[in-house]
Each structure stands twice: as structure tokens, then as C-alpha cells.
Design a protein around this motif. Structure first.
Motif, PDB file in Angstrom:
ATOM      1  N   HIS A  71       0.827  -1.221   0.000  1.00 47.00           N
ATOM      2  CA  HIS A  71       0.000   0.000   0.000  1.00 47.00           C
ATOM      3  C   HIS A  71       0.860   1.269   0.000  1.00 47.00           C
ATOM      4  N   LEU A  72       2.134   1.130  -0.401  1.00 45.29           N
ATOM      5  CA  LEU A  72       3.038   2.273  -0.369  1.00 45.29           C
ATOM      6  C   LEU A  72       3.431   2.689  -1.773  1.00 45.29           C
ATOM      7  N   ASP A  73       3.585   4.004  -1.970  1.00 42.96           N
ATOM      8  CA  ASP A  73       4.104   4.484  -3.246  1.00 42.96           C
ATOM      9  C   ASP A  73       5.631   4.423  -3.217  1.00 42.96           C
ATOM     10  N   LEU A  74       6.253   4.817  -4.343  1.00 37.15           N
ATOM     11  CA  LEU A  74       7.694   4.653  -4.491  1.00 37.15           C
ATOM     12  C   LEU A  74       8.475   5.468  -3.473  1.00 37.15           C
ATOM     13  N   GLU A  75       8.064   6.721  -3.243  1.00 36.77           N
ATOM     14  CA  GLU A  75       8.788   7.577  -2.312  1.00 36.77           C
ATOM     15  C   GLU A  75       8.676   7.034  -0.878  1.00 36.77           C
ATOM     16  N   THR A  76       7.489   6.530  -0.535  1.00 29.58           N
ATOM     17  CA  THR A  76       7.296   5.990   0.807  1.00 29.58           C
ATOM     18  C   THR A  76       8.077   4.699   0.998  1.00 29.58           C
ATOM     19  N   ARG A  77       8.170   3.892  -0.054  1.00 29.62           N
ATOM     20  CA  ARG A  77       8.993   2.676   0.033  1.00 29.62           C
ATOM     21  C   ARG A  77      10.454   3.040   0.274  1.00 29.62           C
ATOM     22  N   ASN A  78      10.919   4.058  -0.416  1.00 25.21           N
ATOM     23  CA  ASN A  78      12.305   4.485  -0.207  1.00 25.21           C
ATOM     24  C   ASN A  78      12.526   4.908   1.244  1.00 25.21           C
ATOM     25  N   TRP A  79      11.543   5.608   1.812  1.00 26.01           N
ATOM     26  CA  TRP A  79      11.662   6.025   3.223  1.00 26.01           C
ATOM     27  C   TRP A  79      11.683   4.805   4.143  1.00 26.01           C
ATOM     28  N   LEU A  80      10.790   3.817   3.875  1.00 26.75           N
ATOM     29  CA  LEU A  80      10.729   2.622   4.719  1.00 26.75           C
ATOM     30  C   LEU A  80      12.030   1.820   4.632  1.00 26.75           C
ATOM     31  N   GLU A  81      12.619   1.756   3.435  1.00 30.90           N
ATOM     32  CA  GLU A  81      13.917   1.084   3.294  1.00 30.90           C
ATOM     33  C   GLU A  81      14.942   1.687   4.246  1.00 30.90           C
ATOM     34  N   ASN A  82      15.048   2.994   4.240  1.00 27.94           N
ATOM     35  CA  ASN A  82      16.029   3.666   5.102  1.00 27.94           C
ATOM     36  C   ASN A  82      15.689   3.481   6.581  1.00 27.94           C
ATOM     37  N   TYR A  83      14.393   3.490   6.909  1.00 28.69           N
ATOM     38  CA  TYR A  83      13.991   3.306   8.303  1.00 28.69           C
ATOM     39  C   TYR A  83      14.408   1.917   8.796  1.00 28.69           C
ATOM     40  N   LEU A  84      14.157   0.893   7.971  1.00 21.20           N
ATOM     41  CA  LEU A  84      14.495  -0.465   8.386  1.00 21.20           C
ATOM     42  C   LEU A  84      16.005  -0.676   8.477  1.00 21.20           C
ATOM     43  N   LYS A  85      16.771   0.021   7.640  1.00 26.67           N
ATOM     44  CA  LYS A  85      18.226  -0.110   7.715  1.00 26.67           C
ATOM     45  C   LYS A  85      18.753   0.314   9.085  1.00 26.67           C
ATOM     46  N   SER A  86      18.095   1.305   9.702  1.00 26.17           N
ATOM     47  CA  SER A  86      18.552   1.794  11.005  1.00 26.17           C
ATOM     48  C   SER A  86      17.684   1.291  12.155  1.00 26.17           C
ATOM     49  N   TYR A  87      16.783   0.330  11.876  1.00 27.90           N
ATOM     50  CA  TYR A  87      15.901  -0.181  12.926  1.00 27.90           C
ATOM     51  C   TYR A  87      16.743  -0.903  13.984  1.00 27.90           C
ATOM     52  N   PRO A  88      16.560  -0.595  15.273  1.00 22.09           N
ATOM     53  CA  PRO A  88      17.473  -1.120  16.289  1.00 22.09           C
ATOM     54  C   PRO A  88      17.258  -2.586  16.634  1.00 22.09           C
ATOM     55  N   ASN A  89      16.117  -3.163  16.273  1.00 23.30           N
ATOM     56  CA  ASN A  89      15.808  -4.545  16.637  1.00 23.30           C
ATOM     57  C   ASN A  89      15.694  -5.415  15.388  1.00 23.30           C
ATOM     58  N   GLY A  90      15.255  -6.643  15.567  1.00 23.66           N
ATOM     59  CA  GLY A  90      15.153  -7.565  14.436  1.00 23.66           C
ATOM     60  C   GLY A  90      13.841  -7.424  13.690  1.00 23.66           C
ATOM     61  N   PHE A  91      13.849  -7.839  12.413  1.00 28.00           N
ATOM     62  CA  PHE A  91      12.599  -7.860  11.651  1.00 28.00           C
ATOM     63  C   PHE A  91      12.641  -8.997  10.636  1.00 28.00           C
ATOM     64  N   ILE A  92      11.444  -9.496  10.326  1.00 26.43           N
ATOM     65  CA  ILE A  92      11.238 -10.519   9.302  1.00 26.43           C
ATOM     66  C   ILE A  92      10.137  -9.998   8.393  1.00 26.43           C
ATOM     67  N   LEU A  93      10.337 -10.104   7.083  1.00 22.03           N
ATOM     68  CA  LEU A  93       9.322  -9.556   6.183  1.00 22.03           C
ATOM     69  C   LEU A  93       9.080 -10.477   4.995  1.00 22.03           C
ATOM     70  N   ILE A  94       7.875 -10.369   4.480  1.00 19.56           N
ATOM     71  CA  ILE A  94       7.488 -11.000   3.216  1.00 19.56           C
ATOM     72  C   ILE A  94       7.225  -9.868   2.235  1.00 19.56           C
ATOM     73  N   SER A  95       7.803  -9.965   1.049  1.00 12.53           N
ATOM     74  CA  SER A  95       7.585  -8.911   0.056  1.00 12.53           C
ATOM     75  C   SER A  95       7.787  -9.475  -1.341  1.00 12.53           C
ATOM     76  N   HIS A  96       7.044  -8.925  -2.293  1.00 16.77           N
ATOM     77  CA  HIS A  96       7.219  -9.259  -3.702  1.00 16.77           C
ATOM     78  C   HIS A  96       7.978  -8.154  -4.438  1.00 16.77           C
ATOM     79  N   ASP A  97       8.606  -7.275  -3.674  1.00 22.65           N
ATOM     80  CA  ASP A  97       9.405  -6.193  -4.250  1.00 22.65           C
ATOM     81  C   ASP A  97      10.873  -6.602  -4.152  1.00 22.65           C
ATOM     82  N   ARG A  98      11.441  -6.994  -5.278  1.00 23.33           N
ATOM     83  CA  ARG A  98      12.793  -7.555  -5.283  1.00 23.33           C
ATOM     84  C   ARG A  98      13.832  -6.548  -4.826  1.00 23.33           C
ATOM     85  N   TYR A  99      13.719  -5.317  -5.274  1.00 25.23           N
ATOM     86  CA  TYR A  99      14.698  -4.301  -4.878  1.00 25.23           C
ATOM     87  C   TYR A  99      14.606  -4.038  -3.376  1.00 25.23           C
ATOM     88  N   PHE A 100      13.386  -3.977  -2.858  1.00 28.99           N
ATOM     89  CA  PHE A 100      13.185  -3.747  -1.432  1.00 28.99           C
ATOM     90  C   PHE A 100      13.887  -4.827  -0.602  1.00 28.99           C
TER      91      PHE A 100
END
Length: 656
Positions: free
Chosen positions: A192-221
Motif C-alpha cells: 500500500h506504499l508508493d515509491l517515495e514511501t517505500r524508499n523512506w521505509l527502506e532507510n527506516y528499516l536499515k537503522s531499525y534497532p531490533n530484528g525484523f522478518i518480512l514477506i515482500s514481492h518487491d525484489r529491490y526492497f
């Protein structure tokens, strides 16, 4: 932190996975991948505690917090967007109120009394907690996340129920990111995210202090956010280290290694079965036959699961248009008092593949509708070139489909010259298989009908395709089919997509819509960012250094020849015994038979160890070494078996 131990799960009669083991660490950065129906979302719910295992156990560290975002279905009501997000800090806000009350109390109490001392101690404790949890900047934290996820300041005060389902999921995602659980579980967070918001989420997750697991069909993401892949495949969980691109390479190597182990095991089974069948009814070999039967029963059969077939679909090529496909001059569009496009100018030429980008509400879909003729411009001109045939795929394309028509009948009428088998293969790529193709279109969900509408366009395209969010509701396999088909398409394409990989591989030009005007950039999205950021200097900080290679298809790895096993000289055939064999010679042959019978089980055990080692991928070099070693052991085994058979026959003749 969290562990699956010998885990298994069934869905009805279907076994999703079994004997699965997975230790999830505090710094987990993992993507969960696998074909549709393998159980990815089910496994995510199990980790979140919303579903249970049929076998095995889930062990969680006491006190750990888990945040789970499903694909859809969340609805929030009763509060403004900002208040809903602030609700994740209810405990901190209660501490803030207590902190303020304590401050008033300390101003009124006698500093020498015990009540003052108790209040001061509590005041100091709360102050430390607020500082540690950044409790003095809650409003700033909420504002930063909401802005990153595309909410304007005017949206912050709106009630949550005023927003559509996609925006409701953004609010739920914002709450999870603000809560910062120990383990973040995100099932298709980019849907449900547009391209600019995906870019923001990418950067947020890179600096996320804890662990995460995700399912995505976005290969670049996946490429830029994770460092480990867990694949649900062949009824088990398989671990790959690295991002999605590295996973694809390692998966090919692992399957090749599994197929080699399967072939080696088949050779072993066939050899054992041949031996058993040959000597089953000879009393003198009953012991050896029983030994081989037991060995055959102990073999754990290697299974090679069927891979989903790779579909290569080619557009029926359309009639050629003129060189200039369309031209916009001072194009304007208004809805009442609201001006969406104020001065748009561009020329699209035959063969262009144009990505249309811009923030939400900038006017991308408006421009696509103007090009399709769905809307009329408010000013300026828009001219189509010679012999231009337009086909428009809208985000709600399903609304124009006949709900009573069966899927296969409808697509067959659209493309009468395309064989039914090819049509069914194409529908399979878009997740319609088996009896699904006979369903009436009216019983499909909106997402399913949109997927079908896109498949329908592929079989009879015009020479100018306008695609508004064609990658929505598609998995990676369907995206690859669509990407390959458009790359081989000889017509012209203008598309809106929020899939970075799709844009990078497809676009030859980028049209940016911003503040009512258009800006044109040659090249793909990567080059667009490079130019927008100011060239090479800015590119070094804005884009990772390896993106250039990601925009180009990687050359297929050439398999290195495996080292040939050193041939061993076959022992000289034993001399044909005379009618009356020398007793010494006879004794030597009997001793040799005993020696071989002792050596064969040792060789078979060594072969089994090598097979087991091959079943666990370590590296390409180790796989080559083990394959060569196993080939040498099998050759020795075959030579000794042949020698043993000849000796046994000679001894039988001598005993007559």
C-alpha cells in the motif's frame, strides 16, 4: 530470542513444512520467501503467536515484544490519525503526567520530610526512564513517521475511519514502527506504499534497532533491507545468507547439488536392486542378498519437488504507429477549483518505455487518464500520432469486465488465435490454475480481477500501452513474466509503478510530475535519481555503489567442469580355474572373497557419508570435492563387486 524446534504445520491435508528449525536472533534481518501456497503467511502468524504448530514447539524469550502487520484487513476507528499513533506510548504518557504531578508535589512538600524524599526518588526514576525512552519527543517521533509514510499535516487531525483500506494499513504500520518491538513481522508492507514511501521505509528499516522478518514481492526492497533469506521449499525451511540477488544464485547451486545427489542415489539403488534380483534365488549368496535388502530399506529417498514452470510470454506484436506517438503542449487539468496539472509539455516517440513518477496526489493517474482519453484536458493540447492505438489499464480495471463471463471463455474471445494451452499457462502465471480458469469473473475479488484484466491485455495489446500500477497484486513470478513481455514489446509503453526493480529494468525515460508540471529524465529510475541529486558527487551518497549491476541482467554463471575422478586400474581378471584347482589357489580366492565382503560395506558407508555431506550446501568447491570423492568411491565399489561376482562363480565351478 525466538526459536522453532522440529516444527511442522499442515493446512488441511497439505503438509506445509516439517522438521523445521530456526533460531531468530535479536539482530534478525530476514526475508521469508517461497512459492504461493507454501505457507509463508501461516509461518508468520505462528511466529506472531496468532496460529499454532501441529508438530514441534515455538520457544520465546520471556518478556520479548512482537509486532505483526498482516497483508490487509485492519480497520481503526474513533481517534484522529495522530492520537491513534500516540496511543502506542500510553505508558510513557502516563509517566509524563505522573512526572508533572511529582514536580508540583516537590514544590509544595517539606524538603526535610520523608514524603519529599520518596517523591524525589520517584521523580528521578521517571526522569531517567523518560530520557532513556526519548519520552520528551513523542510528538516529534509520531510526526516524523507519519510524514515518512506519506501523511500530510492536514491528515494528522482527520479521523482514522475517513481513510481507505490502504491508508489504514499505513496507520497500522506507523504504530508498529513507533512501538519498536523486539521483533517486527511485516507481511507485504509495501503493498500500500508508493515509491517515495517505500524508499523512506527502506532507510527506516536499515537503522531499525531490533530484528525484523518480512514477506515482500518487491525484489529491490528485499535486496537493500535483508541479509538472510529463509525459503519455504520442499516441505522445509532452507537458509541462505545474503540478499535476494545472492539467494537466487545460491538456490540454483543448491538445486543442482540436490539433483546430483538424487542421481547418485538412484545409481546406488539400481545397483543394489540389480544385485538382489540377480542372486535372490541362490542359496550361497543368501547372506549377501539379505545384506543388500537391509541396506536398500535404510536409504532415505531424496525427493526432487517439481518447480513451477518458467513461462516466457511474448506479446502479439501490434501494428506500427507513427514515429511520434503523442505530444502534449501546455497541457492543463483542473477539477473544480483544484488545479492538478498546470503546464505539462512532452513528446513520446515510438518504442519509448516511460516510467511516470511523482508523489501521491501529484497527478500521475490524472495524466494517464488524459492520455487514454478517459478525461478531457482543461487547457493546452494533446495530440495522438498516426495509427496510434491506445490500451489503458487502470487501477480499478476490473470494473469494466463482464461479471457473468467465465475467465477462460473471456480471454479466449479476446485472443482467438492464441492456443488454449498457452492461455492457461499465462493465467497460471497470474495465480489462476486448475478450475480457477472456469470461474465467473464476478466471483473474483477486486485484486484477482485486476490480475486477470492485466493478463487479458497481454494477449491482444494495442501499440500504445498505458499501465497504471500494473504490478499491484502480482507476485515475483508474475512480475517477471510481465517484465519480460514488455521488454520484448515493439510498441510504446507509459506506466506508473511503485516497484523499483520493475522500473529500473524497464524504463528508458522517466517523467516526473511535480507541482503541476512535468520534468523529463533520460534513462531508468537509478539514472533519474542520479540526475535529480546533482550528478556523480551526490550519487555516491544517495545510491549504493552496486546499483549499476542490478539494473542489468546478470550473466548466467558458467558451470566449471568438475574434476574428473582419478581412474583406478582395474585388477587383472583372475585366471580361469582348471578343472582341478590348486588348493593354495583355491584358498587365496576364498580369502579374497572374504576380504571383499568386508571391504564393500565400508565403501558403502563412505558413499552414504558423502551423500549426506552433499545434502548440506557449504560451498561450490566443497561440493566439487565431495562429488569427485563419491565418484571415486563408486568406481572402487563397482570394481570390487565385479571381482567378487567372478570369484564366487569360479568357486562354485570348482566345487562341482
Amino acid at each position: 530470542m525466538l526459536q522453532l524446534a522440529d516444527a511442522g504445520k499442515r493446512f488441511g491435508h497439505k503438509l506445509l513444512f516439517e522438521h523445521a528449525n530456526w533460531l531468530i536472533t535479536p539482530d534478525e534481518r530476514t526475508a521469508l520467501v517461497g512459492a504461493n501456497g507454501t505457507g509463508k503467511s501461516t509461518l508468520m502468524k505462528i511466529l506472531a503467536g496468532l496460529d499454532s504448530l501441529d508438530y514441534g514447539a515455538v520457544q520465546r524469550t520471556k518478556g520479548m515484544t512482537i509486532g505483526y502487520l498482516p497483508q490487509d484487513g485492519l480497520a481503526l476507528t474513533g481517534r484522529s490519525v495522530f492520537e491513534e499513533c500516540l496511543s502506542v506510548f500510553d505508558e510513557l504518557r502516563a509517566m509524563e503526567k505522573e512526572f508533572e504531578q511529582l514536580a508540583h508535589s516537590l514544590a509544595e512538600l517539606d524538603p526535610s520530610g520523608p514524603e519529599y524524599a520518596a517523591a524525589a526518588e520517584r521523580y528521578s526514576h521517571i526522569e531517567g526512564r523518560l530520557r532513556a525512552l526519548d519520552g520528551y519527543a513523542l510528538d516529534a517521533q509520531v510526526g516524523a513517521v507519519l510524514t515518512g509514510l506519506g501523511f500530510s499535516k492536514t491528515d494528522w487531525t482527520r479521523q482514522t475511519e475517513e481513510f481507505s483500506g490502504g491508508w489504514q494499513m499505513r496507520i497500522a504500520l506507523a504504530k508498529l514502527l513507533l512501538a519498536r518491538p523486539d521483533l517486527l513481522l511485516l507481511d507485504e508492507p509495501t503493498n500500500h506504499l508508493d515509491l517515495e514511501t517505500r524508499n523512506w521505509l527502506e532507510n527506516y528499516l536499515k537503522s531499525y534497532p531490533n530484528g525484523f522478518i518480512l514477506i515482500s514481492h518487491d525484489r529491490y526492497f528485499l535486496d537493500v533491507t535483508v541479509n538472510k533469506i529463509i525459503e519455504v521449499w520442499n516441505k522445509g525451511l532452507h537458509t541462505y545468507h545474503g540478499n535476494y540477488e545472492k539467494y537466487l544464485t545460491q538456490k540454483q547451486e543448491r538445486r543442482a547439488q540436490l539433483e546430483a545427489a538424487y542421481r547418485n542415489q538412484r545409481d546406488q539403488i539400481e545397483h543394489l536392486e540389480a544385485f538382489i534380483n540377480r542372486f535372490r534365488y541362490q542359496a550361497t549368496k543368501a547372506k549377501q542378498v539379505q545384506s543388500r535388502i537391509k541396506e536398500l530399506d535404510k536409504i532415505v529417498r531424496i525427493e526432487i519437488p517439481e518447480e513451477e514452470p518458467i513461462i516466457h510470454f511474448t506479446f502479439p506484436q501490434p501494428p506500427a504507429s507513427g514515429r511520434t506517438v503523442t505530444e502534449a503542449i501546455h497541457l492543463k487539468k483542473s477539477y473544480g477549483q483544484k488545479e492538478v496539472l498546470t503546464d505539462v509539455n512532452f513528446t513520446i516517440e515510438r518504442g519509448d518505455r516511460i516510467a511516470l513518477v511523482g508523489a501521491n496526489g501529484a497527478g500521475k493517474s490524472t495524466l494517464v487518464r488524459l492520455l487514454s482519453g478517459e478525461d478531457a484536458p482543461s487547457g493546452g493540447s494533446l495530440k495522438l500520432g498516426h495509427n496510434v492505438l491506445v490500451e489503458y489499464f487502470a487501477q480499478d480495471q476490473y470494473k469494466v469486465l463482464d461479471p457473468a463471463a467465465r475467465m477462460l471463455d473471456d480471454i479466449s474471445r479476446t485472443a482467438p488465435k492464441v492456443p488454449e494451452t498457452e492461455l492457461r499457462s499465462l493465467l497460471g502465471c497470474f495465480l489462476f490454475s486448475g478450475d480457477d480458469v472456469f470461474k465467473p469473473l464476478g466471483v473474483l475479488s477486486g485484486g484477482e480481477r485486476n490480475r486477470y484484466a492485466l493478463a487479458r491485455i497481454l494477449v491482444s495489446p494495442a501499440n500504445f500501452l498505458l499501465l497504471d500500477e500494473p504490478t499491484n497484486h502480482l507476485d515475483l513470478r508474475a512480475k517477471d513474466v510481465l517484465l519480460e513481455a514488455i521488454q520484448s514489446f515493439t510498441g510504446t509503453v507509459l506506466f506508473v509503478s511503485h516497484d523499483r526493480y520493475f522500473i529500473d529494468r524497464l524504463a528508458t525515460r522517466v517523467f516526473e510530475v511535480e507541482n503541476g508540471v512535468s520534468h523529463i529524465y533520460p534513462g531508468n529510475y537509478e539514472e533519474y535519481l542520479w540526475r535529480k541529486e546533482g550528478g556523480p558527487g551526490a550519487m555516491a551518497t544517495a545510491i549504493s555503489n552496486d546499483l549499476e549491476t542490478k539494473a542489468k541482467p546478470a550473466p548466467a554463471p558458467q558451470p566449471e567442469p568438475e574434476p574428473a575422478a582419478t581412474p583406478q586400474a582395474a585388477p587383472p581378471p583372475p585366471e580361469k580355474p582348471a578343472k582341478r584347482m590348486n588348493p593354495i589357489k583355491l584358498k587365496q580366492m576364498e580369502d579374497r572373497v572374504i576380504t571383499i565382503e568386508e571391504e564393500l560395506p565400508r565403501l558403502e558407508a563412505s558413499i552414504a557419508e558423502a551423500e549426506n555431506a552433499l545434502a548440506v550446501f557449504v560451498s561450490i568447491d566443497e561440493t566439487k570435492r565431495l562429488t569427485a570423492e563419491m565418484a571415486s568411491l563408486r568406481e572402487q565399489h563397482a570394481q570390487l563387486t565385479t571381482e567378487w561376482e567372478e570369484l564366487v562363480l569360479q568357486l562354485e565351478e570348482a566345487s562341482v
